[in-house]
Scaffold this motif. Structure first.
Motif, PDB file in Angstrom:
ATOM      1  N   SER A   1       0.836  -1.200   0.000  1.00 15.55           N
ATOM      2  CA  SER A   1       0.000   0.000   0.000  1.00 15.55           C
ATOM      3  C   SER A   1       0.868   1.246   0.000  1.00 15.55           C
ATOM      4  CB  SER A   1      -0.930   0.015   1.219  1.00 15.55           C
ATOM      5  OG  SER A   1      -0.176   0.146   2.417  1.00 15.55           O
ATOM      6  N   ALA A   2       0.307   2.303  -0.582  1.00 18.39           N
ATOM      7  CA  ALA A   2       0.897   3.643  -0.511  1.00 18.39           C
ATOM      8  C   ALA A   2      -0.237   4.572  -0.107  1.00 18.39           C
ATOM      9  CB  ALA A   2       1.485   4.046  -1.850  1.00 18.39           C
ATOM     10  N   GLU A   3      -0.112   5.205   1.043  1.00 21.69           N
ATOM     11  CA  GLU A   3      -1.187   6.016   1.594  1.00 21.69           C
ATOM     12  C   GLU A   3      -0.708   7.445   1.808  1.00 21.69           C
ATOM     13  OE1 GLU A   3      -2.186   3.968   5.146  1.00 21.69           O
ATOM     14  OE2 GLU A   3      -3.338   2.404   4.132  1.00 21.69           O
ATOM     15  N   GLY A   4      -1.683   8.320   1.967  1.00 21.94           N
ATOM     16  CA  GLY A   4      -1.342   9.714   2.214  1.00 21.94           C
ATOM     17  C   GLY A   4      -0.499  10.323   1.112  1.00 21.94           C
TER      18      GLY A   4
ATOM     19  N   ARG B   1       6.609  -0.499   7.423  1.00 29.61           N
ATOM     20  CA  ARG B   1       6.039   0.820   7.193  1.00 29.61           C
ATOM     21  C   ARG B   1       7.188   1.769   6.899  1.00 29.61           C
ATOM     22  NH1 ARG B   1       1.106   2.502   6.182  1.00 29.61           N
ATOM     23  NH2 ARG B   1       1.262   4.309   7.566  1.00 29.61           N
ATOM     24  N   ALA B   2       6.964   2.656   5.920  1.00 26.94           N
ATOM     25  CA  ALA B   2       8.015   3.614   5.570  1.00 26.94           C
ATOM     26  C   ALA B   2       7.382   4.949   5.212  1.00 26.94           C
ATOM     27  CB  ALA B   2       8.850   3.092   4.406  1.00 26.94           C
ATOM     28  N   ARG B   3       7.970   6.008   5.728  1.00 29.97           N
ATOM     29  CA  ARG B   3       7.578   7.371   5.348  1.00 29.97           C
ATOM     30  C   ARG B   3       8.637   7.914   4.405  1.00 29.97           C
ATOM     31  NH1 ARG B   3       9.449  12.081   6.212  1.00 29.97           N
ATOM     32  NH2 ARG B   3      10.952  11.281   7.736  1.00 29.97           N
ATOM     33  N   THR B   4       8.212   8.430   3.249  1.00 33.31           N
ATOM     34  CA  THR B   4       9.180   8.900   2.265  1.00 33.31           C
ATOM     35  C   THR B   4       8.810  10.293   1.776  1.00 33.31           C
ATOM     36  OG1 THR B   4       7.965   7.892   0.430  1.00 33.31           O
ATOM     37  CG2 THR B   4       9.671   6.566   1.461  1.00 33.31           C
TER      38      THR B   4
ATOM     39  N   ALA C   1      11.965   4.088   8.063  1.00 32.78           N
ATOM     40  CA  ALA C   1      11.296   2.792   7.905  1.00 32.78           C
ATOM     41  C   ALA C   1      11.340   2.046   9.228  1.00 32.78           C
ATOM     42  CB  ALA C   1      11.975   1.966   6.808  1.00 32.78           C
ATOM     43  N   SER C   2      10.317   1.239   9.454  1.00 32.64           N
ATOM     44  CA  SER C   2      10.258   0.395  10.640  1.00 32.64           C
ATOM     45  C   SER C   2       9.432  -0.838  10.291  1.00 32.64           C
ATOM     46  CB  SER C   2       9.634   1.139  11.825  1.00 32.64           C
ATOM     47  OG  SER C   2       8.300   1.515  11.516  1.00 32.64           O
ATOM     48  N   GLY C   3       9.547  -1.873  11.136  1.00 34.72           N
ATOM     49  CA  GLY C   3       8.785  -3.087  10.885  1.00 34.72           C
ATOM     50  C   GLY C   3       9.486  -4.316  11.410  1.00 34.72           C
TER      51      GLY C   3
ATOM     52  N   THR D   1      14.403   1.695  14.089  1.00 34.21           N
ATOM     53  CA  THR D   1      14.026   2.600  13.005  1.00 34.21           C
ATOM     54  C   THR D   1      15.223   2.857  12.107  1.00 34.21           C
ATOM     55  OG1 THR D   1      12.348   3.683  14.367  1.00 34.21           O
ATOM     56  CG2 THR D   1      13.138   4.885  12.437  1.00 34.21           C
ATOM     57  N   LEU D   2      14.978   2.776  10.798  1.00 34.04           N
ATOM     58  CA  LEU D   2      16.016   3.050   9.811  1.00 34.04           C
ATOM     59  C   LEU D   2      15.723   4.392   9.157  1.00 34.04           C
ATOM     60  CD1 LEU D   2      18.434   2.219   8.022  1.00 34.04           C
ATOM     61  CD2 LEU D   2      16.776   1.161   6.470  1.00 34.04           C
ATOM     62  N   SER D   3      16.642   5.332   9.318  1.00 36.11           N
ATOM     63  CA  SER D   3      16.542   6.620   8.637  1.00 36.11           C
ATOM     64  C   SER D   3      17.414   6.562   7.389  1.00 36.11           C
ATOM     65  CB  SER D   3      17.005   7.759   9.553  1.00 36.11           C
ATOM     66  OG  SER D   3      16.196   7.826  10.714  1.00 36.11           O
TER      67      SER D   3
END
Length: 741
Positions: A192-195, A225-228, A254-256, A263-265
């Motif tokens: 999924s890709a959200e927001g 989960r990853a915020r990009t 990213a985390s999971g 957490t990976l930055s």
């Protein structure tokens, strides 16, 4: 002419007013919402798309052809009850007059609330299939599709290649609150890709277009989960088929599950180019980070449409690899050196295809070691590992598990050895030790059979100085191959303590019970250095020469020893039996026969020898040694016995032969009589293998037999002296035989 021009101007003005009036009338008198059913039918018949417009359609005609759709859903005509997309609002408008010149001039395009859901069912069919296919072209059951047109197009049918290409001119594109999801029912995989938030500047060909994208990505296998966030400047040229993303900046977190709660930055930047005409793509000025990892490089790909191939360079700055791995949730196994993997640095070239990847011209610095060469995977599906490295030095013991307490069987056996050794001294005055009885080996499984059966590797190593199991090896060479469940150590050799070591082996995990073979050769290796390196007590010294060919089966230490078979031949030159004074024990035995007490202390506690050799035949963990021989100054030692590797015990019978009076004995009481020369003096060695020659004692029963025989010989000499020629030879021989018995 002036009047004509004025007239023409009035006509044009009139036409413009007529067009404006017509546009006003169409937009105010014509309502597209009245034609929703026709629009749905047109989408169904021409595009295979089930279109449902829930909200009003807003539109304008001139000078902009504008359109707004609200609360719209899309589905394939094959699955009309399963919409794959819905959107809250789509707004766009196109300038009318430039369309006649094949130019698309648009104002802002706005897309809000898009929800795109793609799915494959248990049969592998996607809910989007059928979209783009006119309903009339879909085959009906029992119908035969019409034959395809094979005739070449006429000149009139050929496209006009001299016509101007389509040109885009869009003020901006905005996508907000969008979501894209994919689900595969067969594998259970979800993405999924959200927001999703996308904004661009003016979109015009051959110009720099600012682009900004934010999104949250997720998956379920594994849960991630990853915020990009992506920023850059897009430039494209449709005619040249050239597309660039300049000044790319990608960042996020990213985390999971794979990160185990950590957490990976990450971040990356550089210049991206895709040139479809040249069939290449590249990422230059590449810079990337992952937590404390920092790297530079470039990547280039070619043959994109056929068999893609990549090449490039990669450089990773020095980092604490242990801390980095811990920061991304990768727990390292316990190591003997807790500072191992604290320094790592890499420079290499990359070469790969869709199925392989190789690190060429590799220069790897790991702690105090430097390696050069290449590492790669030649086939991703087979995980075929290929390694060809040269290194200056490495201490493998730093990376092995720390030494732990012995298991219960080993601890019990060690207690048994300690108790025996406490009662044993090298002079042989104590009773003969008992045979050990405690099992020396673990029954725990050792080899991961399933993983080994799938291995496909080729490993070549050349290391200047290698330390493994506390053994220092110089000029170390290692060659190994694994495939189809057969693991072969083709060659392993190196210098050790100024001697040489060579070995080869194989492990066959194809059958239910693994089979192991090994061949080993040692030349001029100090045996005491081997014992010291393993923390064993030095019970013998000398230069060891050994040849072995052994085989076994199973998957535990105990199984390997219980099934051990083969042959071992050994020679130890210029050695010493430590804490075992055989000369003193022999002196004690002779003093007993001489009926004299010893009056001096032992001169030495060790026994030197010129050579000790023998051959071992292994049968199910027991080594039989029928031809043990040792050359000691003035003495020859012969022996035969067994070494029970299952309990690490030995049981030998030794015969010591006096070669003659070649040196002074350590005590007057054991002065060697010429009658003792050539007699094999019996010695028994029994007990834990760790005791070595300290577990040896003279056999008192054997000494009694020797004493009786010597007494008979002495009596025969007396008979010869007394009787002389007074009796017949027959009677004399009968008397000698009687006393000999």
């Amino acid at each position: 002419m002036k009047a004509l021009g004025k007239t023409l101007g009035l006509v044009i003005l009139g036409l413009l007013l007529l067009i404006v009036a017509l546009g006003f009338a169409l937009t105010h008198l014509f309502d597209p919402n009245d034609y929703k059913d026709e629009i749905r039918a047109l989408a169904r018949d021409k595009a295979g798309l089930e279109l449902d417009i829930g909200g009003d359609i807003g539109w304008s005609l001139f000078p902009w052809l504008g359109l707004e759709l609200h609360e719209t859903t899309l589905a394939s005509v094959r699955t009309p009850q399963q919409p794959f997309a819905d959107l809250r609002m789509l707004g766009l408008s196109v300038r009318v007059l430039p369309l006649f010149s094949r130019e698309v001039q648009m104002s802002d395009i706005t897309l809000n609330g898009l929800n795109l859901t793609l799915a494959r069912d248990e049969n592998g069919k996607g809910n989007w299939e059928g979209v783009g296919q006119p309903a009339a072209s879909e085959e009906q059951p029992g119908e035969t599709p019409p034959a395809e047109q094979t005739e070449p197009p006429t000149e009139d049918q050929k496209p006009d290649r001299t016509s101007r290409p389509l040109r885009l001119d869009i003020d901006s594109l905005t996508v907000s609150d969008a979501r894209v999801a994919y689900h595969d029912a067969q594998s259970g995989q979800q993405f999924s890709a959200e927001g999703i938030e996308l904004t661009t500047g003016a979109i015009r060909e051959a110009t720099s277009i600012p682009v900004k994208l934010n999104a949250f990505f997720g998956s379920n296998k594994p849960v991630m989960r990853a915020r990009t966030e992506l920023q850059g400047a897009l430039r494209f040229d449709n005619k040249l088929q050239r597309y660039q993303l300049e000044n790319l900046r990608l960042s996020g977190e990213a985390s999971g599950e794979p990160l185990q709660g950590k957490t990976l930055s990450f971040s990356a930047q550089g210049q991206l180019l895709v040139d479809l005409a040249a069939d290449i793509a590249e990422w230059t000025s590449l810079k990337f980070t992952a937590n404390q990892l920092r790297g530079l490089g470039e990547l280039k790909a070619r043959d994109l449409l056929d068999q893609p191939k990549i090449a490039g360079t990669l450089s990773i700055a020095e980092l604490n690899l242990r801390a980095f791995l811990d920061g991304v949730g990768q727990q390292l196994p316990a190591m003997a050196d807790t500072t191992a993997l604290s320094k790592a640095e890499l420079v290499t070239r990359l070469a790969g295809t869709s199925t392989s990847l190789t690190f060429e011209e590799l220069n790897l610095k790991l702690d105090d070691s430097i390696f050069t060469g290449q590492i790669g995977i030649s086939d991703f599906t087979k995980q075929a590992l290929r390694v060809d490295l040269k290194g200056d030095r490495i201490n493998l013991d730093r990376y092995l598990p720390p030494s732990s307490a012995d298991d219960s069987a080993g601890a019990a056996r060690q207690s048994e050895v300690d108790a025996t050794e406490a009662a044993v001294i090298g002079t042989g005055t104590t009773p003969l030790p008992d045979k050990p009885t405690q099992q020396a080996w673990s029954e725990a499984s050792v080899l991961p059979i399933g993983a080994l059966r799938n291995l496909d590797t080729q490993v070549n190593l050349d290391i200047g100085s290698l330390t493994a199991m506390k053994l220092p090896l110089d000029s170390f060479v290692f060659r190994a191959r694994t495939a189809d469940g057969l693991l072969a150590l083709e060659e392993m050799r190196g210098g050790i303590y100024n001697g040489q070591m060579e070995a080869s082996a194989s492990l066959d995990v194809r059958p239910a019970v693994p089979l192991i073979t090994a061949q080993t050769r040692l030349a001029h290796v100090p045996v005491e250095r081997l014992l010291e390196s393993q923390g064993e007590e030095v019970v013998i010294k000398g230069l060891l020469n050994l040849d072995s060919n052994i085989r076994t089966q199973g998957n535990s230490q105990k199984a390997w020893i219980d099934n051990l078979n083969g042959k071992i031949g050994f020679i130890i030159d210029n050695g010493i039996l430590v804490d075992a004074n055989l000369e003193q024990q022999l002196c004690r035995a002779i003093a007993t026969l001489n009926r004299k007490p010893l009056t001096s202390e032992p001169r030495s506690k060790d026994t030197p020898f010129r050579e000790l050799k023998g051959n071992l035949t292994l049968r199910n963990g027991v080594a039989s040694n029928p031809d043990l021989k040792a050359s000691i100054p003035g003495l020859t030692v012969n022996g035969n016995g067994d070494v029970d590797l299952r309990v690490l015990g030995m049981d030998y019978r030794i015969g010591i032969v006096i070669e003659g009076d070649k040196g002074a004995m350590p005590d007057p009481a054991c002065e060697v009589n010429e009658r003792y020369v050539g007699i094999e003096w019996p010695l028994r060695c029994r007990g834990p293998l760790e005791l070595g020659a300290k577990a040896c004692r003279f056999d008192n029963d054997g000494l009694g037999k020797i004493a009786a025989r010597l007494a008979g010989e002495k009596l025969n000499e007396t008979i010869e002296e007394k009787l002389g020629d007074k009796v017949s030879p027959e009677l004399k021989d009968a008397l000698k035989g009687l006393f000999s018995r």
